[in-house]
Write a protein that holds these residues in place. Sequence first.
Motif, PDB file in Angstrom:
ATOM      1  N   GLU A  46       0.859  -1.188   0.000  1.00 58.24           N
ATOM      2  CA  GLU A  46       0.000   0.000   0.000  1.00 58.24           C
ATOM      3  C   GLU A  46       0.893   1.235   0.000  1.00 58.24           C
ATOM      4  O   GLU A  46       2.043   1.183   0.432  1.00 58.24           O
ATOM      5  CB  GLU A  46      -0.936   0.005   1.207  1.00 58.24           C
ATOM      6  N   ALA A  47       0.358   2.338  -0.484  1.00 53.05           N
ATOM      7  CA  ALA A  47       1.124   3.575  -0.513  1.00 53.05           C
ATOM      8  C   ALA A  47       0.182   4.748  -0.707  1.00 53.05           C
ATOM      9  O   ALA A  47      -0.871   4.622  -1.340  1.00 53.05           O
ATOM     10  CB  ALA A  47       2.157   3.548  -1.636  1.00 53.05           C
ATOM     11  N   GLU A  48       0.581   5.904  -0.159  1.00 54.26           N
ATOM     12  CA  GLU A  48      -0.224   7.112  -0.348  1.00 54.26           C
ATOM     13  C   GLU A  48       0.027   7.708  -1.728  1.00 54.26           C
ATOM     14  O   GLU A  48      -0.796   8.469  -2.231  1.00 54.26           O
ATOM     15  CB  GLU A  48       0.098   8.114   0.757  1.00 54.26           C
ATOM     16  N   SER A  49       1.159   7.379  -2.333  1.00 56.96           N
ATOM     17  CA  SER A  49       1.416   7.679  -3.749  1.00 56.96           C
ATOM     18  C   SER A  49       1.957   6.398  -4.373  1.00 56.96           C
ATOM     19  O   SER A  49       3.143   6.081  -4.230  1.00 56.96           O
ATOM     20  CB  SER A  49       2.421   8.812  -3.924  1.00 56.96           C
ATOM     21  N   VAL A  50       1.086   5.653  -5.039  1.00 62.23           N
ATOM     22  CA  VAL A  50       1.477   4.342  -5.534  1.00 62.23           C
ATOM     23  C   VAL A  50       2.605   4.443  -6.553  1.00 62.23           C
ATOM     24  O   VAL A  50       3.549   3.649  -6.538  1.00 62.23           O
ATOM     25  CB  VAL A  50       0.265   3.607  -6.144  1.00 62.23           C
ATOM     26  N   LEU A  51       2.545   5.423  -7.443  1.00 56.60           N
ATOM     27  CA  LEU A  51       3.590   5.553  -8.458  1.00 56.60           C
ATOM     28  C   LEU A  51       4.963   5.768  -7.818  1.00 56.60           C
ATOM     29  O   LEU A  51       5.949   5.139  -8.221  1.00 56.60           O
ATOM     30  CB  LEU A  51       3.276   6.708  -9.409  1.00 56.60           C
ATOM     31  N   ASP A  52       5.028   6.634  -6.810  1.00 55.67           N
ATOM     32  CA  ASP A  52       6.305   6.850  -6.123  1.00 55.67           C
ATOM     33  C   ASP A  52       6.807   5.564  -5.487  1.00 55.67           C
ATOM     34  O   ASP A  52       8.008   5.272  -5.488  1.00 55.67           O
ATOM     35  CB  ASP A  52       6.159   7.942  -5.060  1.00 55.67           C
ATOM     36  N   ARG A  53       5.895   4.799  -4.935  1.00 52.50           N
ATOM     37  CA  ARG A  53       6.285   3.541  -4.277  1.00 52.50           C
ATOM     38  C   ARG A  53       6.787   2.521  -5.305  1.00 52.50           C
ATOM     39  O   ARG A  53       7.750   1.794  -5.037  1.00 52.50           O
ATOM     40  CB  ARG A  53       5.102   2.961  -3.501  1.00 52.50           C
ATOM     41  N   LEU A  54       6.157   2.461  -6.465  1.00 53.43           N
ATOM     42  CA  LEU A  54       6.619   1.534  -7.497  1.00 53.43           C
ATOM     43  C   LEU A  54       8.026   1.898  -7.956  1.00 53.43           C
ATOM     44  O   LEU A  54       8.870   1.024  -8.175  1.00 53.43           O
ATOM     45  CB  LEU A  54       5.661   1.549  -8.688  1.00 53.43           C
ATOM     46  N   LYS A  55       8.286   3.183  -8.102  1.00 56.52           N
ATOM     47  CA  LYS A  55       9.627   3.622  -8.506  1.00 56.52           C
ATOM     48  C   LYS A  55      10.651   3.312  -7.416  1.00 56.52           C
ATOM     49  O   LYS A  55      11.809   2.998  -7.719  1.00 56.52           O
ATOM     50  CB  LYS A  55       9.611   5.115  -8.833  1.00 56.52           C
ATOM     51  N   PHE A  71      -4.648  -0.497  -7.532  1.00 52.40           N
ATOM     52  CA  PHE A  71      -6.043  -0.128  -7.285  1.00 52.40           C
ATOM     53  C   PHE A  71      -6.060   1.172  -6.490  1.00 52.40           C
ATOM     54  O   PHE A  71      -5.526   1.244  -5.385  1.00 52.40           O
ATOM     55  CB  PHE A  71      -6.773  -1.228  -6.527  1.00 52.40           C
ATOM     56  N   VAL A  72      -6.641   2.181  -7.087  1.00 53.11           N
ATOM     57  CA  VAL A  72      -6.753   3.481  -6.442  1.00 53.11           C
ATOM     58  C   VAL A  72      -8.226   3.847  -6.316  1.00 53.11           C
ATOM     59  O   VAL A  72      -9.082   3.306  -7.017  1.00 53.11           O
ATOM     60  CB  VAL A  72      -6.002   4.573  -7.237  1.00 53.11           C
ATOM     61  N   GLY A  73      -8.512   4.767  -5.390  1.00 55.07           N
ATOM     62  CA  GLY A  73      -9.886   5.205  -5.181  1.00 55.07           C
ATOM     63  C   GLY A  73      -9.928   6.646  -4.734  1.00 55.07           C
ATOM     64  O   GLY A  73      -9.001   7.139  -4.085  1.00 55.07           O
ATOM     65  N   ARG A  74     -11.005   7.304  -5.053  1.00 56.18           N
ATOM     66  CA  ARG A  74     -11.111   8.734  -4.786  1.00 56.18           C
ATOM     67  C   ARG A  74     -11.052   9.064  -3.304  1.00 56.18           C
ATOM     68  O   ARG A  74     -10.514  10.090  -2.906  1.00 56.18           O
ATOM     69  CB  ARG A  74     -12.422   9.253  -5.390  1.00 56.18           C
ATOM     70  N   ASP A  75     -11.580   8.207  -2.442  1.00 55.48           N
ATOM     71  CA  ASP A  75     -11.709   8.538  -1.024  1.00 55.48           C
ATOM     72  C   ASP A  75     -10.754   7.758  -0.123  1.00 55.48           C
ATOM     73  O   ASP A  75     -10.925   7.733   1.098  1.00 55.48           O
ATOM     74  CB  ASP A  75     -13.154   8.286  -0.562  1.00 55.48           C
ATOM     75  N   LEU A  76      -9.753   7.123  -0.686  1.00 47.65           N
ATOM     76  CA  LEU A  76      -8.834   6.318   0.120  1.00 47.65           C
ATOM     77  C   LEU A  76      -7.861   7.202   0.897  1.00 47.65           C
ATOM     78  O   LEU A  76      -7.419   8.242   0.416  1.00 47.65           O
ATOM     79  CB  LEU A  76      -8.052   5.349  -0.764  1.00 47.65           C
ATOM     80  N   ASN A  77      -7.530   6.758   2.133  1.00 45.62           N
ATOM     81  CA  ASN A  77      -6.530   7.437   2.953  1.00 45.62           C
ATOM     82  C   ASN A  77      -5.628   6.385   3.580  1.00 45.62           C
ATOM     83  O   ASN A  77      -5.773   5.186   3.317  1.00 45.62           O
ATOM     84  CB  ASN A  77      -7.194   8.320   4.022  1.00 45.62           C
ATOM     85  N   LYS A  78      -4.690   6.800   4.427  1.00 46.45           N
ATOM     86  CA  LYS A  78      -3.694   5.874   4.969  1.00 46.45           C
ATOM     87  C   LYS A  78      -4.338   4.749   5.769  1.00 46.45           C
ATOM     88  O   LYS A  78      -3.945   3.588   5.637  1.00 46.45           O
ATOM     89  CB  LYS A  78      -2.708   6.645   5.860  1.00 46.45           C
ATOM     90  N   ALA A  79      -5.319   5.082   6.594  1.00 45.52           N
ATOM     91  CA  ALA A  79      -5.963   4.049   7.407  1.00 45.52           C
ATOM     92  C   ALA A  79      -6.674   3.026   6.527  1.00 45.52           C
ATOM     93  O   ALA A  79      -6.583   1.806   6.761  1.00 45.52           O
ATOM     94  CB  ALA A  79      -6.951   4.685   8.378  1.00 45.52           C
ATOM     95  N   LEU A  80      -7.352   3.488   5.495  1.00 47.36           N
ATOM     96  CA  LEU A  80      -8.111   2.584   4.639  1.00 47.36           C
ATOM     97  C   LEU A  80      -7.205   1.682   3.810  1.00 47.36           C
ATOM     98  O   LEU A  80      -7.483   0.487   3.659  1.00 47.36           O
ATOM     99  CB  LEU A  80      -9.033   3.393   3.723  1.00 47.36           C
ATOM    100  N   ILE A  81      -6.107   2.224   3.287  1.00 48.81           N
ATOM    101  CA  ILE A  81      -5.231   1.382   2.470  1.00 48.81           C
ATOM    102  C   ILE A  81      -4.466   0.382   3.330  1.00 48.81           C
ATOM    103  O   ILE A  81      -4.117  -0.710   2.872  1.00 48.81           O
ATOM    104  CB  ILE A  81      -4.273   2.221   1.598  1.00 48.81           C
ATOM    105  N   ARG A  82      -4.207   0.730   4.586  1.00 43.30           N
ATOM    106  CA  ARG A  82      -3.601  -0.258   5.495  1.00 43.30           C
ATOM    107  C   ARG A  82      -4.553  -1.421   5.728  1.00 43.30           C
ATOM    108  O   ARG A  82      -4.149  -2.586   5.758  1.00 43.30           O
ATOM    109  CB  ARG A  82      -3.251   0.403   6.829  1.00 43.30           C
ATOM    110  N   TYR A  83      -5.829  -1.088   5.894  1.00 44.28           N
ATOM    111  CA  TYR A  83      -6.843  -2.132   6.081  1.00 44.28           C
ATOM    112  C   TYR A  83      -6.922  -3.013   4.832  1.00 44.28           C
ATOM    113  O   TYR A  83      -6.954  -4.249   4.935  1.00 44.28           O
ATOM    114  CB  TYR A  83      -8.204  -1.497   6.365  1.00 44.28           C
ATOM    115  N   LEU A  84      -6.946  -2.387   3.656  1.00 42.11           N
ATOM    116  CA  LEU A  84      -7.019  -3.141   2.411  1.00 42.11           C
ATOM    117  C   LEU A  84      -5.817  -4.064   2.244  1.00 42.11           C
ATOM    118  O   LEU A  84      -5.968  -5.242   1.898  1.00 42.11           O
ATOM    119  CB  LEU A  84      -7.093  -2.178   1.224  1.00 42.11           C
ATOM    120  N   GLU A  85      -4.621  -3.544   2.495  1.00 46.37           N
ATOM    121  CA  GLU A  85      -3.417  -4.355   2.345  1.00 46.37           C
ATOM    122  C   GLU A  85      -3.476  -5.583   3.251  1.00 46.37           C
ATOM    123  O   GLU A  85      -3.201  -6.712   2.816  1.00 46.37           O
ATOM    124  CB  GLU A  85      -2.172  -3.534   2.670  1.00 46.37           C
TER     125      GLU A  85
END
Length: 276
Positions: free
Chosen positions: A69-78, A99-113
């Motif tokens: 998970e990342a708050e900027s996925v592109l930066d994390r991939l690089k 997978f990105v979403g309009r309303d995702l934040n750090k807490a939500l992407i941690r849960y998803l991961e």
Amino acid sequence: MYGKTIELFLVNGTADSLITAELSNWNGKAIKIPRTEVQNCERDDIRGAGVYFLFCKKEDGDDAVYIGEAESVLDRLKQHLRDYQTDKEEYYWNTAVVFVGRDLNKALIRYLEDRLVKMARECDRYKVLTKNTYSKTVMKESQIATMEEFIENIRILIATLGYNVLTAIPKAADDTKYLYCKGSGAHATGFISVNGITVLKGSLISESTTPSFETRGKSYFKLRKKLEKDGTIQNRVFQKDYEFNAPSAASAVVMGRTSNGNVDWKDENGVRLKEL
């Protein structure tokens, strides 16, 4: 169950380049991008918060995946690319599915991961390379419900893009017609499933393999050795259900020789698969 409308867009006009996938009435988006296109990618949509899957092959040929998970996925991939160059990352991935979403934040992407890693491990189709996840995210009940719906959409889209990392091994139903493969000391039970044939836990393989199996059935010989090595088969017994991609692959592994699965798999009355 309801039908789903999925829009696939080949960004550069070819299927082996960047692809976006979207479900109707969903604010999320899937982006499939080859490793070779990450460094020069400047798309805004992939810069958002989200989760990602990195797909690769291990040295033994097994499919493997890293889920992050990342708050900027592109930066994390690089960053993954830089980590590989400096030997901080051992595995080499070929494709990323984001997978990105309009309303995702750090807490939500941690849960998803955390949830996606657990699901992938339970499905056991890919070797999961992710070591640790944050499993203590505090979420409201409404947020959990929203993220579980998000996960269901991820499961649908990632399978549509050709990856069964979140697809569970098929289970038998009340009306399942069982098939049997016997001979050379083997006794296996299975059933036809979506991607081939599933051999059930407890099935017994042959005591040995024929001398010609390693040369005439080389890929199936290797598959049998792999299943014994990774613990799927122990002491000649399947320790869990396992889905093969074809009846002949399953019967060859079970019998320890080249095999025609349409003939060697039979129902309880001895009727061959090809006649069913």
